[in-house]
Design an enzyme around this catalytic site. Structure first.
Site, PDB file in Angstrom:
ATOM      1  N   GLN A 173       0.808  -1.201  -0.133  1.00 16.25           N
ATOM      2  CA  GLN A 173      -0.071   0.267  -0.016  1.00 16.25           C
ATOM      3  C   GLN A 173       0.915   1.247   0.134  1.00 16.25           C
ATOM      4  O   GLN A 173       1.451   1.527   1.143  1.00 16.25           O
ATOM      5  CB  GLN A 173      -0.970   0.023   1.313  1.00 16.25           C
ATOM      6  N   ARG A 220     -16.795   6.965   3.553  1.00 17.30           N
ATOM      7  CA  ARG A 220     -16.001   6.473   4.544  1.00 17.30           C
ATOM      8  C   ARG A 220     -14.379   7.015   3.966  1.00 17.30           C
ATOM      9  O   ARG A 220     -13.917   6.359   3.350  1.00 17.30           O
ATOM     10  CB  ARG A 220     -16.249   5.090   4.744  1.00 17.30           C
ATOM     11  N   ASP A 244     -11.250   6.731   4.530  1.00 22.68           N
ATOM     12  CA  ASP A 244     -10.252   5.722   5.053  1.00 22.68           C
ATOM     13  C   ASP A 244      -8.843   6.294   5.551  1.00 22.68           C
ATOM     14  O   ASP A 244      -8.257   7.307   4.807  1.00 22.68           O
ATOM     15  CB  ASP A 244     -10.108   4.440   4.285  1.00 22.68           C
ATOM     16  N   GLU A 269     -12.764   8.230   9.190  1.00 19.82           N
ATOM     17  CA  GLU A 269     -12.190   6.972   9.906  1.00 19.82           C
ATOM     18  C   GLU A 269     -10.928   7.385  10.643  1.00 19.82           C
ATOM     19  O   GLU A 269      -9.828   7.183  10.289  1.00 19.82           O
ATOM     20  CB  GLU A 269     -12.119   6.054   8.996  1.00 19.82           C
ATOM     21  N   HIS A 323     -14.638  -4.150  11.400  1.00 18.27           N
ATOM     22  CA  HIS A 323     -13.567  -5.275  10.715  1.00 18.27           C
ATOM     23  C   HIS A 323     -12.396  -5.075  11.285  1.00 18.27           C
ATOM     24  O   HIS A 323     -11.471  -6.118  11.041  1.00 18.27           O
ATOM     25  CB  HIS A 323     -13.660  -5.534   9.232  1.00 18.27           C
ATOM     26  N   ASP A 324     -12.144  -3.894  12.009  1.00 17.86           N
ATOM     27  CA  ASP A 324     -10.733  -4.026  12.599  1.00 17.86           C
ATOM     28  C   ASP A 324     -10.548  -4.512  13.922  1.00 17.86           C
ATOM     29  O   ASP A 324     -11.600  -4.997  14.670  1.00 17.86           O
ATOM     30  CB  ASP A 324     -10.434  -2.514  12.460  1.00 17.86           C
ATOM     31  N   ARG A 339      -7.145 -10.141  12.107  1.00 19.81           N
ATOM     32  CA  ARG A 339      -8.449  -9.290  12.158  1.00 19.81           C
ATOM     33  C   ARG A 339      -9.505 -10.429  11.396  1.00 19.81           C
ATOM     34  O   ARG A 339     -10.783  -9.808  11.504  1.00 19.81           O
ATOM     35  CB  ARG A 339      -8.256  -7.938  11.235  1.00 19.81           C
TER      36      ARG A 339
HETATM   37  C1  GLC Z   1      -8.258   1.597   7.715  1.00 14.25           C
HETATM   38  C2  GLC Z   1      -9.164   0.342   7.665  1.00 14.25           C
HETATM   39  C3  GLC Z   1      -8.302  -1.046   7.767  1.00 14.25           C
HETATM   40  C4  GLC Z   1      -7.129  -0.889   6.783  1.00 14.25           C
HETATM   41  C5  GLC Z   1      -6.401   0.491   6.785  1.00 14.25           C
HETATM   42  C6  GLC Z   1      -5.500   0.746   5.680  1.00 14.25           C
HETATM   43  O1  GLC Z   1      -8.031   1.742   9.133  1.00 14.25           O
HETATM   44  O2  GLC Z   1     -10.400   0.155   8.342  1.00 14.25           O
HETATM   45  O3  GLC Z   1      -8.883  -2.062   7.689  1.00 14.25           O
HETATM   46  O4  GLC Z   1      -6.173  -1.801   7.020  1.00 14.25           O
HETATM   47  O5  GLC Z   1      -7.577   1.678   6.861  1.00 14.25           O
HETATM   48  O6  GLC Z   1      -6.383   0.863   4.570  1.00 14.25           O
END
Ligand code: GLC
Length: 629
Positions: free
Chosen positions: A233, A263, A265, A307, A376-377, A501
């Site tokens: 990433q 959202r 992120d 977020e 989900h986290d 997770r």
């Molecule tokens: C946010 C998401 C998480 C992801 C991270 C990187 O925190 O909720 O699941 O790993 O962003 O995109």
């Protein structure tokens, strides 16, 4: 609704009204002379992007502007789900709308459905393309059908905009790899590790176990690239105005598919500066506000969710401050409430909860929370050390206790959670696991322990009773409504086994749904209670977020109490976090006006609440929603 002006005229008005702010934000981020032509580019881009918005959505935008803050309504109840885990794909999901409506859901947060790398992809948070649909979920057409159907059914859709990074397979990353200087500048890339090493001195690690450090050497590009999350990433370089312009275009393309809530992120990470932790920087706020103002001008019916899983005093800043107050994100995750609730479950006490919540800075009136208990986290233990100390606990030992309690290191604990990203360098760790497994249902069922099972059910109803009443949008984590336990199947999958997770990203159990008529099942008890609480919420406007929350001190450390007030109604929520019966003095409750017309009704049990010797009793883990009058 008819509008005398055309939607283009309204766009022009919005642009004119907000131009000053947009310009100021833009120049704050990009002050250089050479960058002023980028502002001109933005001025050309805005009307173009508006033009690309479908007419149906333009009309909806105007209607929403007229009808006020839809996202603060008591009618809002969301569910977050993985499309592939819920019912195969987008079409499968659409066929289950009746199930969702029956529960009372009117907002869906779908986990990423955009194209992503085939191997590891962080559950889709490594993005190959910002719009369009990855094959396994169906087609873009399926998504458009779904959004159309949701609109017809008065439902809302939330999708992620992974704004901080792209995958290493994204077109820009590929071009950067192939040596294209222009695209190397879309990311933070360096010929050698001098700058990365200097950055590392102050940067924390997000995934220390699986992706330590914040930079990755790419042998093909022969350069280092900043990768704060996973090594695949790549962090986008927003100090380059081209990146902002392109990402704005991507945002609008995504929103134009019929998305109501974006959202945003990992937005705390958007700006990097050497010598800092590169989170929550003022420039990140300026950038978010700039995105938001452009979205407001182009598509005012769509709004942002922050977020930002950061310290409580930092979270509220994502609603905007001072001159941009109310001009950043309309919604933020109430991560503080979530983490504090898990603290109260483990300690059976509400001291830290009370202390922390009564010290959260005020949010702007037009902004609201997403209240949730699981997602989900992982669950991070981001409490304020000062408050922990004031209670008389040692912050480090207290966090260790919580990790021990939830992650199976204490025999007596009912929880079956897993330890996530334990960092031996700092002693920090986080917790994963589904809500009911953390609350003891998994252990209770395995041991056939009726008490444990019943307690887990009560605790689940208690927690959902809080998030449904607290003020904001309650977000149910898909599967929680039927008490879904941990899913250990990720351990068999190469691309998932190192990221636990996945233990709390379960597949929807439709067999269980088919059995919900069996009222004795703990899962049915949870479903029925949640469904009933949602229905009650939707009936009373006092649940709408009218900035009408008052937190009360009860004098009993096991009980959490808060009130929602309005001119016509009053709702007092009482929650017993203890395994034993607890009492509260009724005098202060009477003073609030709850006993003036006899005993008040507990909406949860639909029974009047009796007082004995001036005391009000709460059963172990009992939730009360007392209605005034
Ligand atoms: C946010 C998401 C998480 C992801 C991270 C990187 O925190 O909720 O699941 O790993 O962003 O995109």
């Amino acid at each position: 609704m008819g509008h005398k002006k055309s939607s283009k005229q309204f766009f022009d008005l919005r642009l004119a009204a907000n131009l000053g702010l947009v310009q100021r934000l833009f120049h704050q981020l990009y002050p250089k002379e050479t960058e002023s032509n980028h502002f001109q580019k933005l001025m050309v881009l805005l009307p173009k992007l508006f033009q690309s918005r479908p007419d149906e959505l333009k009309i909806q935008d105007l209607n929403r502007l007229e009808s006020g803050n839809w996202y603060q309504s008591e009618k809002m109840v969301g569910m977050q789900l993985y499309v592939e885990h819920f019912n195969k794909d987008l079409k499968g999901l659409q066929s289950k709308i009746p199930y969702l409506k029956d529960l009372g859901i009117n907002l869906l947060h779908l986990m990423p459905i955009t194209p992503r790398p085939t191997g590891e992809n962080d559950g889709g948070y490594a993005v190959n393309k910002y719009h369009g649909v990855a094959k396994q979920y169906g087609s873009s057409k399926d998504l458009l059908n779904l959004t159309q159907e949701l609109r017809k059914q008065d439902m809302f859709l939330m999708l992620d905009f992974v704004v901080n990074h792209t995958s290493d397979e994204f077109t820009w990353a590929k071009k950067a790899r192939a040596g294209d200087k222009k695209y190397q500048d879309y990311y933070y890339t360096y010929a050698d590790d001098t700058v990365p090493k200097a950055f590392e001195k102050s940067l924390p690690e997000v995934f220390p176990e699986t992706s330590p450090g914040n930079f990755t050497y790419d042998p093909e590009m022969k350069r280092w690239v900043m990768t704060v999350f996973n090594n695949y990433q790549w962090d986008l370089n927003y100090s380059n105005p081209e990146v902002f312009l392109e990402m704005l275009t991507n945002l609008i393309k995504m929103v134009n598919q019929g998305v109501d809530i974006v959202r945003f992120d990992a937005l705390a990470f958007l700006w990097k500066k050497m010598g800092t932790i590169s989170q929550n920087l003022p420039e990140a706020h300026t950038l978010i506000s700039l995105f938001r103002m452009c979205l407001q001008i182009i598509a005012p019916g769509a709004i942002f969710l922050a977020e930002a899983i950061v310290a409580p005093k930092e979270i509220v800043k994502y609603f905007g401050q001072e001159s941009t107050k109310g001009n950043e994100c309309e919604i933020a995750y109430n991560a503080s409430l979530m983490a504090l609730l898990w603290n109260s479950i483990a300690t059976k006490k509400t001291l830290l909860l009370y202390k922390s919540l009564t010290n959260v800075p005020q949010k702007p009136n037009d902004c609201t929370w997403i209240n949730y208990i699981r997602c989900h986290d992982d669950i991070g233990l981001g409490y304020d050390d000062g408050f922990i100390r004031e209670i008389g606990w040692n912050p480090q030992l207290h966090r260790k206790f919580l990790l021990d309690y939830y992650c199976q290191r204490l025999d007596w604990s009912p929880a079956t959670g897993l330890l996530f990203m334990y960092n031996p360098k700092t002693g920090d760790g986080r917790i994963t696991g589904s809500a009911t497994s953390l609350l003891g249902l998994e252990k209770g069922l395995a041991k056939k322990d009726k008490v444990l099972i019943q307690e887990a059910v009560s605790k689940m109803i208690l927690l959902y009773g809080i998030v449904l009443a607290y003020g904001g949008i309650p977000l149910i984590y898909g599967g929680d409504e039927i008490g879904t336990l941990n899913d250990y199947s990720f351990l068999e999958e190469t691309d998932k086994k190192d990221d636990n997770r996945w233990v709390n990203r379960p597949k929807q159990n439709w067999d269980m749904v088919a059995n919900l008529n069996d009222k004795k099942l703990p899962q049915s008890q949870i479903f029925n209670a949640v469904q009933k609480l949602i229905a009650i919420r939707k009936k009373h406007s006092v649940f709408a977020d009218d900035n009408n929350l008052v937190i009360h001190h009860t004098g009993n450390d096991h009980i959490f109490a808060f009130e929602r007030t309005s001119e016509r109604e009053g709702l007092l929520v009482l929650c017993n976090f203890d395994e034993k019966e607890q009492v509260v003095q009724s005098r202060w409750i009477s003073k609030l006006g709850y006993f003036t017309k006899g005993e008040p009704k507990n909406l949860v049990s639909n029974k009047k609440v009796p007082l004995k010797s001036g005391l009000l009793r709460l059963d172990p883990y009992q939730l009360m929603w007392l209605m005034k009058g």
